[in-house]
Scaffold this active site. Structure first.
Site, mmCIF file in Angstrom:
data_model
loop_
_atom_site.group_PDB
_atom_site.id
_atom_site.type_symbol
_atom_site.label_atom_id
_atom_site.label_comp_id
_atom_site.label_asym_id
_atom_site.label_seq_id
_atom_site.Cartn_x
_atom_site.Cartn_y
_atom_site.Cartn_z
ATOM 1 C CD GLU A 92 49.671 -13.197 2.115
ATOM 2 O OE1 GLU A 92 49.216 -12.561 2.778
ATOM 3 O OE2 GLU A 92 50.681 -14.013 2.372
ATOM 4 N NE ARG A 108 53.415 -12.913 3.635
ATOM 5 C CZ ARG A 108 54.713 -12.720 4.037
ATOM 6 N NH1 ARG A 108 55.874 -13.192 3.530
ATOM 7 N NH2 ARG A 108 54.659 -11.619 5.182
HETATM 8 N N1 DCP Z 1 50.743 -15.631 7.587
HETATM 9 C C1 DCP Z 1 51.309 -16.586 8.434
HETATM 10 N N2 DCP Z 1 51.888 -17.574 7.824
HETATM 11 C C2 DCP Z 1 51.776 -17.748 6.495
HETATM 12 C C3 DCP Z 1 51.432 -16.485 5.710
HETATM 13 C C4 DCP Z 1 51.038 -15.591 6.380
HETATM 14 O O1 DCP Z 1 51.205 -16.559 9.809
HETATM 15 N N3 DCP Z 1 52.584 -18.696 5.788
HETATM 16 C C5 DCP Z 1 50.016 -14.505 8.247
HETATM 17 C C6 DCP Z 1 50.771 -13.282 8.564
HETATM 18 C C7 DCP Z 1 49.723 -12.064 8.603
HETATM 19 C C8 DCP Z 1 48.643 -12.719 7.570
HETATM 20 O O2 DCP Z 1 48.886 -13.954 7.577
HETATM 21 O O3 DCP Z 1 48.981 -11.894 9.897
HETATM 22 C C9 DCP Z 1 49.061 -11.907 6.316
HETATM 23 O O4 DCP Z 1 50.204 -12.238 5.799
HETATM 24 P P1 DCP Z 1 50.997 -11.026 5.089
HETATM 25 O O5 DCP Z 1 52.241 -10.507 5.874
HETATM 26 O O6 DCP Z 1 51.637 -11.838 4.129
HETATM 27 O O7 DCP Z 1 50.032 -10.050 4.582
HETATM 28 P P2 DCP Z 1 49.933 -8.597 4.861
HETATM 29 O O8 DCP Z 1 48.428 -8.208 4.785
HETATM 30 O O9 DCP Z 1 50.581 -8.311 6.192
HETATM 31 O O10 DCP Z 1 50.853 -8.074 4.040
HETATM 32 P P3 DCP Z 1 51.117 -6.497 3.575
HETATM 33 O O11 DCP Z 1 50.715 -5.546 4.658
HETATM 34 O O12 DCP Z 1 52.510 -6.329 3.506
HETATM 35 O O13 DCP Z 1 50.220 -6.389 2.281
#
Ligand code: DCP
Length: 260
Positions: free
Chosen positions: A52, A127
């Site tokens: 991402e 995602r």
């Molecule tokens: N986010 C958001 N809106 C989106 C996509 C992401 O507000 N359309 C935010 C949510 C998190 C950050 O961006 O604060 C990163 O998103 P993810 O939950 O996809 O990534 P993570 O790093 O938390 O995933 P993981 O810990 O599962 O690897």
């Protein structure tokens, strides 16, 4: 939908024109999508992870050379932080940018290594442009952080993008990492991303509900026919798959099964 329906689907729908299959990993904030994606990549050379573009959201500056020339000292914005600090003001802008940068990343051609693979190469997305809309943007709209006009505009351009580019990033399956919001909160605190300091449990509960409605109950109103029929593999991500080798093994077995 279960593993066997995902397997059946991937056999029958293999698109001869597309050299790779695409699978998206979905799940709440901090559930462990990146860890799981790396696990898949290390388990098989035919799986390639497209991460991402979070760092782009934390660090925005002029991208084209023209923009850099005209303002060499352009300020750098952290849109992720701005969104969490003032969601009413910045959610629409953030959702626009996160979806656009994700699409740009996912439209990049797969690496040659993957294209030359003798097996069935799989691109794994962290995602998708669908969770951007049906999880995050929808949630922000329902919370009142994106207003009715912004939501209308968002949906209009999102539909256009999917119509124009959707076939290039078309998914064959979704892997839903499902965990309790409490478990995600623990992991979120453990990882300590500064922008997410103010995230409360009820926000994660809301996002959990959106995942359930879309991927389990199937009650979210989806505007794309193909997306409605995509098989979903659900994995119990409450297990500590990062540290527990048995849980890791179980996950890999379930996922590799769908490729036969
Ligand atoms: N986010 C958001 N809106 C989106 C996509 C992401 O507000 N359309 C935010 C949510 C998190 C950050 O961006 O604060 C990163 O998103 P993810 O939950 O996809 O990534 P993570 O790093 O938390 O995933 P993981 O810990 O599962 O690897």
């Amino acid at each position: 939908p279960n593993v066997s329906s995902l397997r059946k689907h991937s056999i029958s729908s293999k698109d001869a024109a597309s050299p790779v299959r695409r699978v998206s990993i979905e799940g709440n904030i901090a559930v462990g999508k990146s860890t799981f994606a790396k696990l898949l990549q290390s388990a098989s050379p035919d799986w390639e992870v497209m991460t991402e573009p979070v760092s782009e959201w934390q660090n925005i500056e002029g991208k084209t050379s023209k923009e850099r020339d005209s303002s060499p000292h352009a300020t750098v914005s952290n849109l992720l932080q701005m969104m969490y600090q003032d969601p009413q003001r910045w959610s629409y802008t953030f959702q626009t940018y996160s979806c656009m940068t994700r699409l740009r990343t996912q439209l990049q051609p797969p690496p040659a290594r993957l294209l030359n693979s003798k097996a069935l190469p799989v691109q794994v997305y962290e995602r998708s442009i669908y969770s951007d809309r049906y999880i995050f943007a929808l949630n922000m709209f329902e919370l009142g952080c994106i207003n009715a006009t912004e939501w209308m505009v968002y949906q209009d351009w999102h539909s256009l993008l999917v119509e124009q580019f959707g076939h290039q990033v078309e998914l064959e399956g979704i892997i839903y990492l499902r965990a309790s919001p409490q478990k995600c909160m623990e992991r979120l605190k453990l990882r300590g991303r500064p922008e997410e300091k103010g995230v409360q449990l009820d926000y994660l509960e809301g996002l959990h509900e959106q995942h359930e409605k879309w991927l389990v109950e199937k009650s979210t109103e989806i505007h794309f026919k193909k997306l409605k029929n995509i098989p979903v593999l659900q994995l119990d991500a409450n297990m500590e798959f990062k540290s527990d080798p048995e849980a890791r093994e179980e996950f890999i077995t379930k996922v590799t099964f769908i490729r036969i």
